[in-house]
Design a protein around this motif. Structure first.
Motif, PDB file in Angstrom:
ATOM      1  N   TYR A  85      24.409  13.933  11.476  1.00 48.52           N
ATOM      2  CA  TYR A  85      23.182  13.690  12.805  1.00 48.52           C
ATOM      3  C   TYR A  85      21.929  13.413  12.027  1.00 48.52           C
ATOM      4  O   TYR A  85      20.852  12.816  12.575  1.00 48.52           O
ATOM      5  CB  TYR A  85      23.240  15.192  13.395  1.00 48.52           C
ATOM      6  CG  TYR A  85      24.525  14.594  14.511  1.00 48.52           C
ATOM      7  CD1 TYR A  85      25.700  13.352  14.225  1.00 48.52           C
ATOM      8  CD2 TYR A  85      25.396  16.028  15.686  1.00 48.52           C
ATOM      9  CE1 TYR A  85      26.629  13.735  15.107  1.00 48.52           C
ATOM     10  CE2 TYR A  85      25.388  15.278  16.154  1.00 48.52           C
ATOM     11  CZ  TYR A  85      26.857  15.152  16.489  1.00 48.52           C
ATOM     12  OH  TYR A  85      28.071  14.449  17.027  1.00 48.52           O
ATOM     13  N   GLN A  86      21.104  14.603  11.157  1.00 51.81           N
ATOM     14  CA  GLN A  86      19.975  14.268  10.947  1.00 51.81           C
ATOM     15  C   GLN A  86      19.534  13.405   9.735  1.00 51.81           C
ATOM     16  O   GLN A  86      18.494  12.855   9.403  1.00 51.81           O
ATOM     17  CB  GLN A  86      19.910  15.959  10.408  1.00 51.81           C
ATOM     18  CG  GLN A  86      19.084  17.115  10.660  1.00 51.81           C
ATOM     19  CD  GLN A  86      18.250  16.484  12.065  1.00 51.81           C
ATOM     20  OE1 GLN A  86      17.852  15.928  11.738  1.00 51.81           O
ATOM     21  NE2 GLN A  86      18.630  17.061  13.213  1.00 51.81           N
ATOM     22  N   ASN A  87      20.457  12.696   8.642  1.00 52.68           N
ATOM     23  CA  ASN A  87      20.923  12.210   7.594  1.00 52.68           C
ATOM     24  C   ASN A  87      21.476  10.895   7.326  1.00 52.68           C
ATOM     25  O   ASN A  87      20.941  10.370   6.572  1.00 52.68           O
ATOM     26  CB  ASN A  87      20.995  13.324   6.746  1.00 52.68           C
ATOM     27  CG  ASN A  87      19.838  14.329   6.295  1.00 52.68           C
ATOM     28  OD1 ASN A  87      18.997  14.413   6.334  1.00 52.68           O
ATOM     29  ND2 ASN A  87      20.532  15.396   6.862  1.00 52.68           N
ATOM     30  N   LYS A  88      22.319  10.879   7.972  1.00 44.26           N
ATOM     31  CA  LYS A  88      23.459   9.195   8.073  1.00 44.26           C
ATOM     32  C   LYS A  88      23.226   8.569   9.039  1.00 44.26           C
ATOM     33  O   LYS A  88      23.887   7.540   8.893  1.00 44.26           O
ATOM     34  CB  LYS A  88      24.822  10.035   7.666  1.00 44.26           C
ATOM     35  CG  LYS A  88      24.924  11.100   6.719  1.00 44.26           C
ATOM     36  CD  LYS A  88      25.361  10.320   5.092  1.00 44.26           C
ATOM     37  CE  LYS A  88      25.723  11.835   4.390  1.00 44.26           C
ATOM     38  NZ  LYS A  88      26.257  11.119   2.848  1.00 44.26           N
ATOM     39  N   MET A  89      22.537   8.618  10.074  1.00 45.52           N
ATOM     40  CA  MET A  89      22.276   7.626  10.958  1.00 45.52           C
ATOM     41  C   MET A  89      21.780   7.095  11.210  1.00 45.52           C
ATOM     42  O   MET A  89      21.448   6.195  11.991  1.00 45.52           O
ATOM     43  CB  MET A  89      22.425   8.246  12.856  1.00 45.52           C
ATOM     44  CG  MET A  89      23.647   9.390  12.483  1.00 45.52           C
ATOM     45  SD  MET A  89      24.564   8.599  12.548  1.00 45.52           S
ATOM     46  CE  MET A  89      26.263  10.091  13.083  1.00 45.52           C
ATOM     47  N   ASP A  90      20.225   7.067  10.662  1.00 46.13           N
ATOM     48  CA  ASP A  90      19.469   6.105  10.865  1.00 46.13           C
ATOM     49  C   ASP A  90      19.495   4.305  10.569  1.00 46.13           C
ATOM     50  O   ASP A  90      19.100   3.878  11.529  1.00 46.13           O
ATOM     51  CB  ASP A  90      18.135   6.942   9.378  1.00 46.13           C
ATOM     52  CG  ASP A  90      17.060   7.103   9.988  1.00 46.13           C
ATOM     53  OD1 ASP A  90      17.820   8.145  11.136  1.00 46.13           O
ATOM     54  OD2 ASP A  90      16.120   8.435   8.953  1.00 46.13           O
ATOM     55  N   LYS A  91      20.490   4.220   9.680  1.00 45.38           N
ATOM     56  CA  LYS A  91      20.352   2.993   9.222  1.00 45.38           C
ATOM     57  C   LYS A  91      21.066   1.957  10.529  1.00 45.38           C
ATOM     58  O   LYS A  91      21.406   0.876  10.575  1.00 45.38           O
ATOM     59  CB  LYS A  91      20.923   2.238   8.370  1.00 45.38           C
ATOM     60  CG  LYS A  91      22.910   2.906   7.968  1.00 45.38           C
ATOM     61  CD  LYS A  91      23.284   2.596   6.894  1.00 45.38           C
ATOM     62  CE  LYS A  91      24.972   3.618   6.427  1.00 45.38           C
ATOM     63  NZ  LYS A  91      25.425   2.656   5.921  1.00 45.38           N
ATOM     64  N   TYR A  92      21.761   3.150  11.759  1.00 44.30           N
ATOM     65  CA  TYR A  92      22.683   2.315  12.456  1.00 44.30           C
ATOM     66  C   TYR A  92      21.658   2.285  13.600  1.00 44.30           C
ATOM     67  O   TYR A  92      22.707   1.107  14.879  1.00 44.30           O
ATOM     68  CB  TYR A  92      23.853   3.184  12.865  1.00 44.30           C
ATOM     69  CG  TYR A  92      24.807   3.029  12.006  1.00 44.30           C
ATOM     70  CD1 TYR A  92      25.756   2.156  11.315  1.00 44.30           C
ATOM     71  CD2 TYR A  92      25.052   4.527  11.166  1.00 44.30           C
ATOM     72  CE1 TYR A  92      26.626   2.592  10.455  1.00 44.30           C
ATOM     73  CE2 TYR A  92      25.818   4.200  10.644  1.00 44.30           C
ATOM     74  CZ  TYR A  92      26.599   3.839   9.868  1.00 44.30           C
ATOM     75  OH  TYR A  92      27.639   3.847   8.811  1.00 44.30           O
ATOM     76  N   SER A  93      20.400   2.183  13.967  1.00 46.89           N
ATOM     77  CA  SER A  93      19.847   2.129  15.037  1.00 46.89           C
ATOM     78  C   SER A  93      20.717   2.276  16.088  1.00 46.89           C
ATOM     79  O   SER A  93      20.659   1.503  17.042  1.00 46.89           O
ATOM     80  CB  SER A  93      19.129   0.676  15.012  1.00 46.89           C
ATOM     81  OG  SER A  93      19.177   0.248  14.272  1.00 46.89           O
ATOM     82  N   THR A  96      21.148   7.359  20.068  1.00 48.14           N
ATOM     83  CA  THR A  96      21.020   8.869  18.994  1.00 48.14           C
ATOM     84  C   THR A  96      22.013   9.082  18.171  1.00 48.14           C
ATOM     85  O   THR A  96      22.755   7.542  18.549  1.00 48.14           O
ATOM     86  CB  THR A  96      21.215  10.020  20.641  1.00 48.14           C
ATOM     87  OG1 THR A  96      21.950   9.478  20.833  1.00 48.14           O
ATOM     88  CG2 THR A  96      20.710   9.749  21.779  1.00 48.14           C
ATOM     89  N   PRO A  97      22.035   9.957  17.647  1.00 49.27           N
ATOM     90  CA  PRO A  97      23.036  10.213  16.130  1.00 49.27           C
ATOM     91  C   PRO A  97      24.677   9.714  17.192  1.00 49.27           C
ATOM     92  O   PRO A  97      25.316   9.785  16.699  1.00 49.27           O
ATOM     93  CB  PRO A  97      22.472  11.005  15.381  1.00 49.27           C
ATOM     94  CG  PRO A  97      20.936  11.429  16.064  1.00 49.27           C
ATOM     95  CD  PRO A  97      20.620  11.203  17.253  1.00 49.27           C
TER      96      PRO A  97
END
Ligand code: OAD
Ligand code: ZN
Length: 436
Positions: A85-93, A96-97
């Motif tokens: 949730y903190q580290n792998k979701m950024d690239k998906y825009s 919320t994660p």
């Protein structure tokens, strides 16, 4: 705060005296076997259980979360530095994660989830059971384990050889999949394979998107779990010892399972960072919260640390270490011999068998085939002979890496569970899962 059990003959709550070490109330009297609230107390209690099993059934229940698979290379959800949730979701825009696992979001756009399956979620052939998984299997072989409640979808419990009938996959599994629209079930392996190839698998019947049968936000719990909960979870009701490991206890109803065990049952919480306070501590049921660190605690033990290391220490103190090591070695040898297809064959046996037009090589999903059991016995026997002759175990790769589950869920509790959607941490029993 103690267990708050009243006594018919006493004009005061006897648990006040328990906190002074007098252990007068029923719960505390029953559980004063836990001589100390530490590793030592735990191993002494387990030793007694092991002796007891000759005379009567011993029921240990294990509740696990993502943390037990971290050493297998599967990241957990909420760890700050490594959690997905903190580290792998950024690239998906995503909004919320957690939208990655939201059913409405998935129906509107399968792209992020399919990509996540491809890159992160699928159990790869290199993803193998951890020391903790083998420890659970050892408990099972010792006829001391009655049930595993797992939030994990990685199926490593099955892969470790633990019989499927004692595994309750609370958040579903990747082994089957269904249409997100009409719910028609389809072949889990095929769905996973197509997603991995970059395809968007759709339903033959209605054209809806295919989704592995893992529980998403806004989805019902698997039928099997709902049925078990309707029966007030007999395994938990009769549980002698509850081991909770590698979970933040942040998601309901899973987190509430710890309240379903008798008040006399010791509860062990093994975790690297969290003390489980992330769980929804909103109910006022006196047994409704863990007691570690609280005045009057008589049964809850927090064993902080890496779960593989903690159970290795437990096994060492119980004199089970050689058995655990032998189990790990046997698995490693078998895996080496069978190669990567081992993983897929064992996790998706029916589909694999059907594809070949032959009987599955592994029998029921998660159960150990007779050939495998025979291999394991032979390997164990030769291991014992070798140990006798050499005096010590030769260190295998896996051995080196080691050096590194009476109240039930009452109707009132259920009502609270269904009401309590605050913190968005709750799934009401038999209804939609909501994750924080
Ligand atoms: P979390 O990520 O919330 O918690 C994992 C816990 O394991 C954390 O408290 C870590 O400190 C701990 N941990 C990590 N590595 C460990 C190790 N080697 N030894 C011991 N402890 C370790 O994962 P869960 O509690 O499993 O649902 O999360 C519950 C649910 O939230 C998941 O099933 C998932 C998510 O929303 C779905 O998405 C279906
Ligand atoms: Zn459909």
């Amino acid at each position: 705060m103690g267990c708050a059990t009243s006594h018919p003959l006493l004009p005061f709550n006897p648990c006040c005296l328990c906190s002074l070490g007098l252990n007068l109330c029923c719960s505390c009297v029953n559980s004063h076997n836990l001589k100390s609230l530490d590793l030592n107390g735990v191993t002494q209690f387990m030793e007694k259980l092991e002796q007891k099993k000759e005379r009567k059934d011993v029921r240990i229940v294990v509740m696990v979360g993502a943390g037990i698979s971290v050493s297998a290379g599967v990241p957990d959800f909420r760890s700050m530095t490594t959690g997905i949730y903190q580290n792998k979701m950024d690239k998906y825009s995503l909004p919320t994660p957690q939208h990655m696992f939201d059913i409405d979001y998935f129906i509107s756009d399968q792209g992020p989830f399919y990509d996540f399956v491809k890159t992160e979620l699928y159990p790869k052939s290199s993803t193998l059971p951890t020391v903790f998984h083998h420890f659970m299997n050892l408990l099972q072989e010792k006829k001391m384990l009655s049930r595993i409640y797992t939030q994990n979808i990685d199926m490593l419990e099955r892969l470790a050889g633990i019989p499927q009938e004692i595994i309750c996959e609370v958040h579903g599994t990747l082994s089957t999949s269904s249409c997100a629209n009409c719910k028609k079930q389809c072949d889990g392996f095929t769905t996973m394979r197509r997603i991995r190839k970059g395809e968007k698998p759709t339903c033959e019947k209605c054209g809806g998107p295919q989704k592995p049968d893992i529980v998403f936000f806004g989805e019902k719990m698997p039928r099997k779990v709902q049925e078990q909960m309707k029966l007030d979870m007999p395994d938990l009701k009769k549980c002698d010892l509850l081991i909770v490991a590698g979970t933040s206890l942040a998601v309901q109803p899973f987190a509430s399972f710890i309240d379903a065990v008798p008040r006399s049952t010791p509860r062990i919480f093994i975790n690297r960072d969290s003390d489980g306070s992330g769980r929804n501590g909103e109910y006022d049921d006196p047994g409704g919260q863990h007691l570690w660190g609280k005045c009057g605690n008589y049964r809850d033990v927090l064993l902080r640390g890496d779960c593989d290391k903690v159970v290795t220490n437990i096994c060492r103190d119980l004199g089970w270490l050689a058995e655990l090591q032998s189990k790990i070695k046997t698995f490693a040898d078998l895996h080496k011999k069978k190669g990567s297809t081992n993983v897929e064959e064992k996790l998706f046996p029916t589909q694999m068998g059907e594809r070949r037009g032959s009987k599955t090589a592994w029998g029921a999903i998660g159960s150990t085939s007779s050939k495998e059991r025979l291999d394991a016995r032979r390997s164990n026997a030769s291991e014992k002979v070798r140990r006798k002759s050499s005096g010590k175990l030769k260190k295998s790769e896996s051995e080196r890496s080691m050096n590194r589950n009476g109240g039930s869920i009452s109707p009132s509790h259920r009502r609270k569970l269904s009401k309590s959607n605050s913190n968005s941490s709750l799934t009401s029993v038999g209804s939609a899962a909501v994750h924080p």
